[in-house]
Design an enzyme around this catalytic site. Structure first.
Site, PDB file in Angstrom:
ATOM      1  N   ASP A 126       2.603   3.925  -0.570  1.00 28.93           N
ATOM      2  CA  ASP A 126       2.580   4.321   0.835  1.00 28.93           C
ATOM      3  C   ASP A 126       1.478   5.336   1.156  1.00 28.93           C
ATOM      4  O   ASP A 126       1.651   6.200   2.027  1.00 28.93           O
ATOM      5  CB  ASP A 126       3.952   4.885   1.273  1.00 28.93           C
ATOM      6  CG  ASP A 126       5.072   3.893   1.024  1.00 28.93           C
ATOM      7  OD1 ASP A 126       4.815   2.679   1.179  1.00 28.93           O
ATOM      8  OD2 ASP A 126       6.188   4.321   0.669  1.00 28.93           O
ATOM      9  N   GLY A 172       4.940  -2.553   1.526  1.00 25.64           N
ATOM     10  CA  GLY A 172       4.995  -2.519   2.992  1.00 25.64           C
ATOM     11  C   GLY A 172       3.704  -1.875   3.455  1.00 25.64           C
ATOM     12  O   GLY A 172       3.517  -0.678   3.276  1.00 25.64           O
ATOM     13  N   HIS A 173       2.796  -2.675   3.961  1.00 25.03           N
ATOM     14  CA  HIS A 173       1.481  -2.173   4.356  1.00 25.03           C
ATOM     15  C   HIS A 173       1.348  -2.263   5.873  1.00 25.03           C
ATOM     16  O   HIS A 173       1.441  -3.339   6.450  1.00 25.03           O
ATOM     17  CB  HIS A 173       0.382  -2.996   3.659  1.00 25.03           C
ATOM     18  CG  HIS A 173       0.419  -2.864   2.163  1.00 25.03           C
ATOM     19  ND1 HIS A 173      -0.414  -3.551   1.324  1.00 25.03           N
ATOM     20  CD2 HIS A 173       1.198  -2.111   1.356  1.00 25.03           C
ATOM     21  CE1 HIS A 173      -0.142  -3.219   0.067  1.00 25.03           C
ATOM     22  NE2 HIS A 173       0.835  -2.356   0.059  1.00 25.03           N
ATOM     23  N   GLN A 219       1.986  -0.738  -4.218  1.00 23.86           N
ATOM     24  CA  GLN A 219       2.608   0.418  -4.860  1.00 23.86           C
ATOM     25  C   GLN A 219       1.547   1.473  -5.217  1.00 23.86           C
ATOM     26  O   GLN A 219       0.515   1.509  -4.560  1.00 23.86           O
ATOM     27  CB  GLN A 219       3.407   0.010  -6.118  1.00 23.86           C
ATOM     28  CG  GLN A 219       4.680  -0.762  -5.801  1.00 23.86           C
ATOM     29  CD  GLN A 219       4.464  -2.243  -5.555  1.00 23.86           C
ATOM     30  OE1 GLN A 219       3.843  -2.916  -6.361  1.00 23.86           O
ATOM     31  NE2 GLN A 219       4.971  -2.745  -4.459  1.00 23.86           N
ATOM     32  N   LYS A 249      -2.711   2.215   2.016  1.00 22.58           N
ATOM     33  CA  LYS A 249      -3.561   1.134   1.475  1.00 22.58           C
ATOM     34  C   LYS A 249      -3.839   0.060   2.525  1.00 22.58           C
ATOM     35  O   LYS A 249      -4.955  -0.433   2.647  1.00 22.58           O
ATOM     36  CB  LYS A 249      -2.889   0.483   0.241  1.00 22.58           C
ATOM     37  CG  LYS A 249      -2.701   1.457  -0.919  1.00 22.58           C
ATOM     38  CD  LYS A 249      -1.961   0.817  -2.070  1.00 22.58           C
ATOM     39  CE  LYS A 249      -0.511   0.500  -1.750  1.00 22.58           C
ATOM     40  NZ  LYS A 249       0.347   1.671  -1.529  1.00 22.58           N
TER      41      LYS A 249
END
Ligand code: GDP
Ligand code: IMO
Ligand code: MG
Length: 429
Positions: A13, A40-41, A223, A16
């Protein structure tokens, strides 16, 4: 010409997605090489937010994208995520996306096993995303996974499922869970096979050919390095290698394909789930960072734990991922603080150390040694040039660079795509 790997340098988080989106303007191909839909991007473009978990972030710009063999693919999620971003006006067809034929699949039994383990009282609670990531990787390494290419061979699929179930049903009996019938898994896969197979490709070859044509490849990590299965805070990690070196085997290219490693680094630290976090601030400071930074998990909605910047772990990542430069994100979240602390070393059992020890016990005992820097009252939010930054903010950035042994290539000052300062172009290195 350069191929760039984007890697998270903390516990994920770091931003990225935003940086990959920004950089993908300069790239020809964007490749995911590990993890799955545990990621989750978030990308924000002109106030519109896009959340991607399995799909490469380059798709939002319409860049040709690849899901490499190192990724674990939940086929139902794949179809759902494509539908979700189609509703936002982004069309994802085989013209712009390919999936490696040798990527392992996440099945419903993996999700169930993930949850069974997390909920069991006797087990070690990791605080996973419950998406079946760990169990799917276990089956890959255990040589019993169902892979994307198996969907194209329905005549032998049942045998493969039955072999997989001899393992899983024994496990499930032991955990007091109902056994699974092979037909159920077969039906589950056949229900989506037709929607996956058009995307299937020999990705190693496709990438090599594009590389030889001089196309620029951007590898999108998921990650962060501290969640790496070897180098992270084991066992509180994910089940893949998240360090930059994984870009090569996770996409089918050799290590010489990578020219530049960009470490995405948050100006403070966050972590979701269980596990050691030496600079965690379970107090007003943590609350301030969490509220200012909107620190809620994209995938699970869980509140992220927040703390000061930890130069020890980022310095370690600079070494374990071979980072050339960093993209420093969320500097704006620190605006207005009187003082800002930075962890410059640890104390372990009365001795000063400058690394994160490997053992779980030692990791939980390390105490951060802080250096205090003066904060700034001006705002950095939305700054698009170095000249707009207050002197104290520049001092903070310079001190971070010194402590971690890498320089800032990009600086991000808000979630918006264009609120980004380019210091050194990773593709032109
Ligand atoms: P990722 O998993 O590394 O892609 O990061 P996430 O998207 O899960 O979390 C980063 C969050 O911070 C997202 O909501 C981004 O929109 C946001 N973000 C990214 N860069 C910045 C920044 O420079 N400032 C602020 N305030 N937010 C940012
Ligand atoms: P992005 O790509 C932050 C964490 C989970 C849990 C541990 C193991 O958005 O940075 P898993 O479901 O992978 O078996 O969970 O890893 N985790 C992440 N934390 N960002 C992520 O991805 C994460 N993906 C997994 O919270 O602690
Ligand atoms: Mg995320």
């Amino acid at each position: 010409m350069a191929n760039v790997v984007v890697v998270g340098s903390q516990w994920g988080d770091e931003g990225k997605g935003k940086i990959v989106d920004w950089l993908s303007e300069r790239a020809d191909v964007v490749v995911r090489y590990q993890g799955g839909h545990n990621a989750g991007h978030t990308l924000v473009i002109d106030g519109v937010s896009y959340k991607l978990s399995l799909l490469p972030s380059g798709l939002v710009r319409g860049k040709f994208s690849v899901i490499g063999n190192g990724v674990v693919v939940d086929p139902h999620h794949f179809v759902a995520e494509i539908a979700k971003i189609a509703a936002q006006g982004i069309s994802v067809t085989p013209d712009v996306l390919r999936i490696a034929e040798n990527a392992p699949l996440i099945l419903s039994l993996h999700r169930e096993l993930d949850a069974l383990r997390e909920d069991s009282n006797s087990g070690l609670k990791i605080g996973t995303t419950r998406r079946g990531i760990g169990p799917a990787y276990e089956d890959k390494v255990g040589r019993r996974a169902i892979r994307v290419c198996d969907l194209g061979e329905p005549e032998t699929l049942m045998d493969k499922i039955e072999r997989l179930l001899t393992h899983h049903n024994a496990l499930r009996r032991g955990m007091g869970a109902a056994e699974v019938e092979a037909q159920v898994i077969h039906d589950e896969l056949m229900a989506v096979a037709d929607q996956i197979l058009p995307f299937m490709d020999r990705v190693w070859e496709l990438l090599d050919e594009r590389r030889k044509r001089g196309e620029r490849i951007l590898f999108e990590g998921a990650q962060g390095a501290l969640l790496d299965n070897d180098h992270g805070t084991y066992p509180f990690v994910t089940s893949s290698n998240t360090v930059a070196g994984q870009a090569a085997p996770g996409s089918g290219l050799g290590p010489t394909a990578v020219d530049y490693v960009l470490g995405i680094t948050k100006a403070y630290t966050t972590r979701v789930g269980e596990g050691p976090f030496p600079t965690e601030q379970d107090n007003e400071t943590g609350q301030f960072l969490g509220e200012r930074g909107h620190e809620f998990g994209t995938v699970t909605g869980r509140k992220r734990r927040c703390g000061w910047f930890d130069a020890v772990i980022v310095k370690q990542t600079v070494r374990t991922s071979g980072i050339h430069g960093i993209a420093l994100t969320k500097l704006d979240v620190l605006d207005g603080l009187d003082e800002i602390k930075v962890c410059v070393g640890y104390e372990l059992d009365g001795e000063r150390i400058d690394h994160l020890p490997a053992s779980m016990g030692a990791q939980s005992r390390v105490k951060p040694i802080y250096e205090t820097l003066e904060g700034w009252k001006e705002t950095t939010a939305g700054a698009r040039s170095w000249a707009e930054l207050p002197a104290q903010a520049i001092k903070y950035v310079r001190r971070v660079e010194e402590l971690i042994g890498a320089t800032v290539a990009l600086l991000s000052t808000s979630p918006e795509r264009e609120d980004t300062i380019l210091v050194q172009d990773p593709f032109q290195d």
